[in-house]
Design an enzyme around this catalytic site. Structure first.
Site, PDB file in Angstrom:
ATOM      1  N   LYS A 155       0.844  -1.167   0.064  1.00  0.00           N
ATOM      2  CA  LYS A 155       0.029   0.227  -0.103  1.00  0.00           C
ATOM      3  C   LYS A 155       0.784   1.116  -0.213  1.00  0.00           C
ATOM      4  O   LYS A 155       1.861   1.165   0.469  1.00  0.00           O
ATOM      5  CB  LYS A 155      -1.002   0.181   1.312  1.00  0.00           C
ATOM      6  N   SER A 164      -8.185   4.827 -14.935  1.00  0.00           N
ATOM      7  CA  SER A 164      -7.184   4.463 -14.474  1.00  0.00           C
ATOM      8  C   SER A 164      -6.537   5.193 -13.312  1.00  0.00           C
ATOM      9  O   SER A 164      -7.387   6.296 -13.123  1.00  0.00           O
ATOM     10  CB  SER A 164      -5.880   4.086 -15.313  1.00  0.00           C
ATOM     11  N   THR A 169      -9.537   0.279  -9.676  1.00  0.00           N
ATOM     12  CA  THR A 169      -9.160   0.547 -10.931  1.00  0.00           C
ATOM     13  C   THR A 169      -7.942  -0.129 -11.134  1.00  0.00           C
ATOM     14  O   THR A 169      -7.701  -1.132 -10.600  1.00  0.00           O
ATOM     15  CB  THR A 169      -9.170   2.032 -11.027  1.00  0.00           C
ATOM     16  N   TYR A 170      -7.137   0.283 -12.042  1.00  0.00           N
ATOM     17  CA  TYR A 170      -5.566  -0.224 -12.221  1.00  0.00           C
ATOM     18  C   TYR A 170      -4.619   0.864 -12.204  1.00  0.00           C
ATOM     19  O   TYR A 170      -5.187   2.082 -12.485  1.00  0.00           O
ATOM     20  CB  TYR A 170      -5.845  -1.028 -13.650  1.00  0.00           C
ATOM     21  N   GLY A 194     -10.847   9.106 -15.472  1.00  0.00           N
ATOM     22  CA  GLY A 194     -11.818   8.410 -16.211  1.00  0.00           C
ATOM     23  C   GLY A 194     -12.911   8.599 -15.229  1.00  0.00           C
ATOM     24  O   GLY A 194     -12.983   9.589 -14.451  1.00  0.00           O
ATOM     25  N   GLY A 195     -14.041   7.664 -15.218  1.00  0.00           N
ATOM     26  CA  GLY A 195     -14.880   7.883 -14.146  1.00  0.00           C
ATOM     27  C   GLY A 195     -14.734   7.774 -12.835  1.00  0.00           C
ATOM     28  O   GLY A 195     -15.466   8.519 -11.965  1.00  0.00           O
ATOM     29  N   ALA A 196     -13.535   7.264 -12.224  1.00  0.00           N
ATOM     30  CA  ALA A 196     -13.118   7.391 -10.683  1.00  0.00           C
ATOM     31  C   ALA A 196     -12.656   8.664 -10.407  1.00  0.00           C
ATOM     32  O   ALA A 196     -12.917   9.272  -9.196  1.00  0.00           O
ATOM     33  CB  ALA A 196     -11.958   6.540 -10.685  1.00  0.00           C
TER      34      ALA A 196
END
Length: 126
Positions: free
Chosen positions: A9, A25, A57-58, A73-75
């Protein structure tokens, strides 16, 4: 039987960009990715400490030593510039691997440079 454990993390990074119209992403400073052991295109969990939102996400590699944490993006609806986030990955381990596993923990400064690293979380006391 496999157990899913925290692999690594990045703790308390600061969002530097929220790009709604960028391909989805999360771009992460390459130095942070390498220290944590996050692979490009690896699934990541992002936990927004500021607003409590969580999403998956990635990872994509950001420029080394840029301090970039860009939610794309949507995130981008889940985070704003300046939000504090934790970025984590998990992996599956057999019993022998799980017994020996220590996660890679990277603690970020407010400018997304590395404060310190560790492989254990202190015991929480009452």
């Amino acid at each position: 039987m496999l157990s899913r454990l925290l692999k690594c993390k990045i703790h308390r990074a600061i969002v530097t960009h929220a790009e709604l119209h960028y391909e989805g992403s999360c771009a992460i400073d390459g130095v942070l990715m390498d220290l944590a052991g996050i692979r490009e295109y690896e699934e990541i969990h992002v936990w927004n400490v500021t607003n409590g939102k969580r999403f998956t996400t990635y990872a994509i590699r950001g420029e080394d030593q840029s301090g970039i944490i860009s939610v794309n993006g949507g995130a981008a609806h889940q985070a704003e510039v300046g939000d504090i986030v934790i970025i984590a990955t998990f992996a599956d381990f057999n019993e022998q691997e799980a017994n020996a596993h220590k996660p890679r923990l990277v603690y970020a400064n407010p400018d997304n440079t590395v404060n310190h690293t560790s492989n254990c979380i202190p015991v929480q006391v009452a």
